[in-house]
Enzyme design. Structure first.
Site, PDB file in Angstrom:
ATOM      1  N   HIS A  37       0.922  -1.272  -0.174  1.00 24.33           N
ATOM      2  CA  HIS A  37       0.002  -0.100  -0.134  1.00 24.33           C
ATOM      3  C   HIS A  37       0.874   1.339  -0.078  1.00 24.33           C
ATOM      4  CE1 HIS A  37      -3.037  -2.594   2.198  1.00 24.33           C
ATOM      5  NE2 HIS A  37      -3.724  -2.288   1.257  1.00 24.33           N
ATOM      6  N   GLY A 147      -3.569  -1.549  -7.252  1.00 25.86           N
ATOM      7  CA  GLY A 147      -2.348  -2.344  -7.283  1.00 25.86           C
ATOM      8  C   GLY A 147      -2.954  -3.482  -8.378  1.00 25.86           C
ATOM      9  N   GLN A 153      -9.941  -6.839 -10.370  1.00 24.66           N
ATOM     10  CA  GLN A 153     -10.673  -5.654  -9.711  1.00 24.66           C
ATOM     11  C   GLN A 153     -10.267  -4.434 -10.601  1.00 24.66           C
ATOM     12  OE1 GLN A 153     -10.764  -4.559  -5.529  1.00 24.66           O
ATOM     13  NE2 GLN A 153      -8.828  -3.619  -5.705  1.00 24.66           N
ATOM     14  N   VAL A 176       3.422  -5.401  -5.371  1.00 26.90           N
ATOM     15  CA  VAL A 176       4.642  -5.254  -4.579  1.00 26.90           C
ATOM     16  C   VAL A 176       5.007  -6.726  -3.887  1.00 26.90           C
ATOM     17  CG1 VAL A 176       5.822  -4.335  -2.860  1.00 26.90           C
ATOM     18  CG2 VAL A 176       4.152  -2.841  -4.333  1.00 26.90           C
ATOM     19  N   SER A 186      -2.858  -8.138   3.090  1.00 25.24           N
ATOM     20  CA  SER A 186      -3.023  -8.135   4.550  1.00 25.24           C
ATOM     21  C   SER A 186      -3.255  -9.682   4.664  1.00 25.24           C
ATOM     22  CB  SER A 186      -4.215  -7.356   4.531  1.00 25.24           C
ATOM     23  OG  SER A 186      -3.837  -5.982   4.285  1.00 25.24           O
ATOM     24  N   ARG A 187      -3.798 -10.505   4.159  1.00 27.43           N
ATOM     25  CA  ARG A 187      -4.081 -11.807   4.431  1.00 27.43           C
ATOM     26  C   ARG A 187      -2.980 -12.737   4.736  1.00 27.43           C
ATOM     27  NH1 ARG A 187      -8.667 -10.917   0.641  1.00 27.43           N
ATOM     28  NH2 ARG A 187     -10.438 -11.036   2.027  1.00 27.43           N
TER      29      ARG A 187
HETATM   30  O1  PAF Z   1      -8.637  -3.664  -3.014  1.00 26.78           O
HETATM   31  C1  PAF Z   1      -8.822  -3.159  -2.138  1.00 26.78           C
HETATM   32  O2  PAF Z   1      -8.508  -3.180  -0.813  1.00 26.78           O
HETATM   33  C2  PAF Z   1     -10.454  -3.097  -2.111  1.00 26.78           C
HETATM   34  O3  PAF Z   1     -11.233  -3.909  -2.879  1.00 26.78           O
HETATM   35  C3  PAF Z   1     -10.913  -1.507  -2.563  1.00 26.78           C
HETATM   36  C4  PAF Z   1     -10.603  -1.304  -3.981  1.00 26.78           C
HETATM   37  C5  PAF Z   1     -10.322  -0.516  -1.595  1.00 26.78           C
HETATM   38  C6  PAF Z   1     -12.574  -1.443  -2.495  1.00 26.78           C
HETATM   39  O4  PAF Z   1     -12.979  -1.623  -1.210  1.00 26.78           O
END
Ligand code: PAF
Length: 282
Positions: A37, A147, A153, A176, A186-187
């Site tokens: 992030h 990312g 997504q 990354v 995060s998982r």
């Molecule tokens: O990738 C993420 O962390 C989430 O899917 C997002 C884009 C913040 C939407 O909740």
């Protein structure tokens, strides 16, 4: 650094930023920030005058049996890390603020959401598209960064922005990785020591596929088969999907003509990890 929690305050805040003539870059997140992030935020710092992030664990993108309540959260750590990379403002709303009583509007991006993660998570992208559209309307960014680890997504958001004529430039940031190649997520914190080793199979599969394509392989089934064998022989690893798809439509293809995406979802123990790579025929 300013922290804003309501939509009304955020709209007034954005208006003031705009009146100062500043451009805005938004990095949408669900918090529990990691180095991945922070790299997106550093990129955003160079793309705009005002760097804004959102931290919102979006309930509408989690299925009924998914880990919404278990999703890791640590706002004070997120605030500190954001400050260190020069974030100017954080939008940190509650679920009630984003989805008040009577909320009834959702965005469905068709076709592209019917493959890969859309198969095992049928309502996921409806939730993602809806919340991202809301964030764009509230924060009015000039640029937004996502990312490439969540490749589908990214494709869904690009499709939505184009189809709904949204006034925002979507910028992709390369995945990354940890030093050993595991994609940051995060998982990853759910993995125990042995599972952490097993999780490296995802990146190994991506490397194997790139090598096969570099060596002239064009048939996607041959690459899939090798990938499935590698995952099957890894302790604690259960495949959700291994697919080779068109980079924009996300539909499966038989032959790699020019560019394709190899996308994986693998459960390591109870933790579902995803990763992907581009496969280029030339
Ligand atoms: O990738 C993420 O962390 C989430 O899917 C997002 C884009 C913040 C939407 O909740």
């Amino acid at each position: 650094m300013d922290v804003i929690t309501t939509v009304r305050e955020m709209k007034a805040y954005v208006k003031a930023v705009r009146q100062r003539g500043e451009t805005i870059c938004l990095v949408p997140t669900m918090g529990y920030l990691h180095k991945g992030h922070l790299d997106l935020m550093r990129m955003g710092r160079n793309l705009s005058d005002h760097l804004m992030i959102s931290i919102f664990v979006n309930p509408t993108q989690f299925g009924p049996a998914e880990d919404l309540s278990r999703y890791p959260r640590d706002f004070e750590q997120d605030r500190r890390l954001s400050g260190e990379v020069g974030v100017d403002s954080i939008f940190f709303p509650t679920p009630e603020e984003m989805y008040p009583k009577g909320y009834a509007t959702y965005i469905n991006v068709e076709g592209i959401t019917g493959t890969l993660c859309g198969v095992s998570r049928p309502t996921h992208f409806r939730g993602v598209a809806t919340v991202v559209a809301k964030l764009f309307n509230i924060c009015e960014p000039d640029v937004a960064i996502f990312g490439e680890k969540d490749y589908q997504q990214l494709a869904v958001i690009r499709r939505m922005v184009e189809d709904l004529n949204m006034n925002v430039r979507v910028v992709a940031h390369p995945t990354v990785r940890e030093e050993d190649g595991l994609a940051m997520s995060s998982r990853n914190k759910y993995l125990n020591g042995e599972q952490r080793v097993s999780a490296l199979v995802l990146n190994r599969v991506l490397g194997m596929a790139r090598d096969l394509v570099a060596g002239g392989e064009r048939k996607t089934e041959a690459i899939r088969k090798k990938a499935l064998d590698m995952i099957a022989s890894t302790p604690d690893a259960v495949v959700d999907y291994v697919e080779i798809v068109h980079p924009e439509t996300m539909q499966c293809i038989d032959m790699i003509e020019d560019r394709a995406i190899l996308a994986l979802a693998v459960k390591i123990g109870t933790t579902r990890l995803i990763d992907n790579t581009e496969l280029k025929s030339s």
